[in-house]
Design an enzyme around this catalytic site. Structure first.
Site, PDB file in Angstrom:
ATOM      1  CB  THR A 167      -0.755   0.012   1.182  1.00  0.00           C
ATOM      2  OG1 THR A 167      -1.765  -1.266   1.230  1.00  0.00           O
ATOM      3  CG2 THR A 167      -1.793   1.455   1.275  1.00  0.00           C
ATOM      4  CG  HIS A 170      -5.717  -8.281   1.024  1.00  0.00           C
ATOM      5  ND1 HIS A 170      -5.042  -9.400   1.838  1.00  0.00           N
ATOM      6  CD2 HIS A 170      -5.298  -7.503   1.348  1.00  0.00           C
ATOM      7  CE1 HIS A 170      -4.418  -8.442   2.828  1.00  0.00           C
ATOM      8  NE2 HIS A 170      -4.282  -7.224   2.155  1.00  0.00           N
ATOM      9  CG  ASN A 222      -1.671  -8.714   6.106  1.00  0.00           C
ATOM     10  OD1 ASN A 222      -1.324  -9.265   6.669  1.00  0.00           O
ATOM     11  ND2 ASN A 222      -1.274  -7.864   5.049  1.00  0.00           N
ATOM     12  CE1 TYR A 228      -7.010  -3.644   6.224  1.00  0.00           C
ATOM     13  CE2 TYR A 228      -5.296  -5.164   5.343  1.00  0.00           C
ATOM     14  CZ  TYR A 228      -5.420  -3.969   5.832  1.00  0.00           C
ATOM     15  OH  TYR A 228      -4.554  -3.096   6.087  1.00  0.00           O
ATOM     16  CG  ASN A 258      -5.570  -3.891  10.305  1.00  0.00           C
ATOM     17  OD1 ASN A 258      -5.319  -2.914  10.643  1.00  0.00           O
ATOM     18  ND2 ASN A 258      -5.392  -4.294   9.092  1.00  0.00           N
TER      19      ASN A 258
END
Length: 505
Positions: free
Chosen positions: A145, A300, A303, A305, A360
């Site tokens: 990112t 994805h 992580n 999400y 996260n």
């Protein structure tokens, strides 16, 4: 013996299959060599050396093994037989020679395989077949990112295209995470793939990478609860499997147009009837990516999400068909995988996971059970690859001994997913080469090293120095810390230094 069918491998020869898989997936010890040699001798006879190549070729196809790993097994097994039964091998070689002294097929196969193994000294630079693509080496550029999409609209720009083109010597580029909808956005200035302008922006990127001789997969994401109302359509709450507020801060654009960190909010739990719409967002993104001309899709699911939030028990407390058991928690991911395969085909789709991840504010009560099950399910789709975030990344970066729990997880994932495996996180030249040689992975992903070294494969080949990355320029900004890192050729004055119009916003 030249034609060994799949049915046979699954039936009476399962023991040999299992030994081959164990050997090539990390157990390259003298004991393993002896055991697999015995299994091969029992099956084909010590004098039928030419059958090794045929047999291992079929193992490679069945187990998705790399060419280098296949050759390594061939050499190890034949060397063991040669040492123990040298007289028999000599008789075979002598009796099978032609009149003019040229080597016969058995001898030629063995010699060619050994010569190839000796010539290609580093597994990092051996080619690899990934789905429908033949990659020139094993160094993948991992998704990063960078928060530099053109505004308004989160549209990839010519500067983004230059950034990726500079790194087109990667075996494969996986793009920065790209939101499938505005609802899926979690950070300021990240690119999307849900508008016509974004499709055209990504077309610039794809064409630039292809012009440089590279390939690029687009990573599709939906961040779920890792967002903020200021990033959501109409200022709505972010969505999640359950209404659990994550710890940490969201990165947003404030009223002055600057990046700012603000606390996360408590998300809204998705209703069961809303979930098919989430799948449709991914399908739209996949179709738009196809229109943009990229080479494949990475889903994805790592992580912390949205898809990872559904997988992990700490963030999924649902009581419907998408919560509770591992099979239920994996349901959304598998629905997304099936839908995207319908657009792209399985051999152009990969999935990223982060077993044992905590980023996260993510956690799971039984990660080995959860991710072992998920890996096994994903293996059934015959995907292009599974991409893992290295759970031992912290130890790797500090050059410490990895946590045994992390190694056990990686070994489990290797066992459960029978396709190409990519691992990213904390590797340098030597550790990457070692893990590839040991069969722990088929490709190694590099993130920050590619960020700071556009010509990273060339630097590794030459064992050259590496540029240091600048964390202050990771997220947001312009050309500085983005497209101004120099290649070796630019450092030597052999190529012009990069330049781009700074009026990118």
């Amino acid at each position: 013996m030249a034609n060994i069918g799949l049915a046979a491998r699954r039936g009476t020869n399962r023991e040999v299959d299992d030994k081959a898989a164990t050997f090539l997936h990390g157990s390259r010890t003298a004991k393993a060599t002896t055991e697999i040699t015995t299994a091969f001798e029992t099956r084909i006879g010590s004098s039928s050396l030419c059958a090794f190549d045929t047999l291992l070729s079929e193992f490679r196809h069945h187990l998705y093994l790399s060419r280098g790993a296949t050759t390594a097994l061939l050499v190890a097994a034949t060397e063991a037989i040669t040492q123990s039964r040298s007289a028999d091998v000599a008789d075979v070689v002598e009796s099978s020679s032609t009149k003019n002294g040229a080597p016969s097929a058995p001898t030629a196969v063995l010699e060619n395989s050994m010569e190839q193994q000796q010539a290609v000294t580093e597994t990092l630079f051996q080619p690899f077949q990934l789905g429908r693509y033949k990659l020139p080496h094993r160094m993948l550029m991992a998704p990063l990112t960078r928060s530099r999409a053109r505004q308004p609209g989160n549209v990839p720009s010519p500067m983004n295209a230059l950034y990726y083109a500079q790194r087109s010597s990667a075996a494969l580029i996986v793009s920065e995470a790209t939101q499938v909808s505005q609802q899926g956005q979690g950070y300021a200035w990240t690119p999307g793939i849900h508008s016509l302008d974004q499709v055209e922006g990504w077309r610039l990127v794809a064409e630039a990478v292809h012009k440089g001789g590279g390939s690029i997969f687009m990573q599709l994401w939906h961040v779920g609860r890792i967002s903020h109302p200021s990033l959501q359509p109409d200022g709505m709450l972010p969505v999640a499997p359950s209404a659990i507020k994550p710890k940490g801060m969201a990165f947003i654009e404030n009223e002055s147009g600057e990046g700012e960190l603000v606390p996360f909010v408590t998300p809204r739990a998705l209703e069961t009837e809303e979930i098919p719409y989430i799948v449709k967002q991914y399908v739209r993104g996949a179709k738009n990516a196809l229109e943009a001309g990229v080479d494949g899709i990475e889903i994805h699911a790592a992580n912390g999400y949205l898809l990872d939030q559904f997988l992990n028990s700490g963030t999924n407390q649902r009581a419907d068909a998408y919560g509770g058991s591992v099979e239920n928690r994996a349901r959304l991911l598998l629905e997304v995988v099936e839908a995207i395969i319908g657009v792209w085909g399985a051999d152009r789709v990969g999935v990223r996971l982060s077993p044992l991840g905590t980023f996260n504010d993510i956690c799971d009560q039984d990660p080995e059970k959860t991710f072992g099950c998920v890996a096994k399910k994903l293996s059934e789709y015959r995907l292009a690859y599974l991409h893992l975030v290295n759970p031992a990344i912290a130890e790797f970066e500090k050059k410490m001994e990895p946590d045994p729990r992390a190694i056990r997880m990686l070994d489990l994932m290797r066992k459960k997913f029978r396709g190409p495996l990519i691992i990213t996180g904390g590797f340098n030249h030597d550790t990457a080469e070692s893990w590839l040689k040991e069969g722990r992975a088929d490709l190694i992903g590099f993130g920050r090293k590619f960020l700071a070294n556009p010509d990273l494969p060339n630097r590794f080949r030459q064992h050259a120095h590496l540029n240091a990355d600048d964390p202050a320029t990771y997220y947001g900004g312009g050309a500085i810390g983005y497209i101004d890192y120099l290649t070796l050729a630019q450092e030597r004055g052999e190529e012009p230094k990069p330049h781009v119009d700074e009026r990118w916003r």
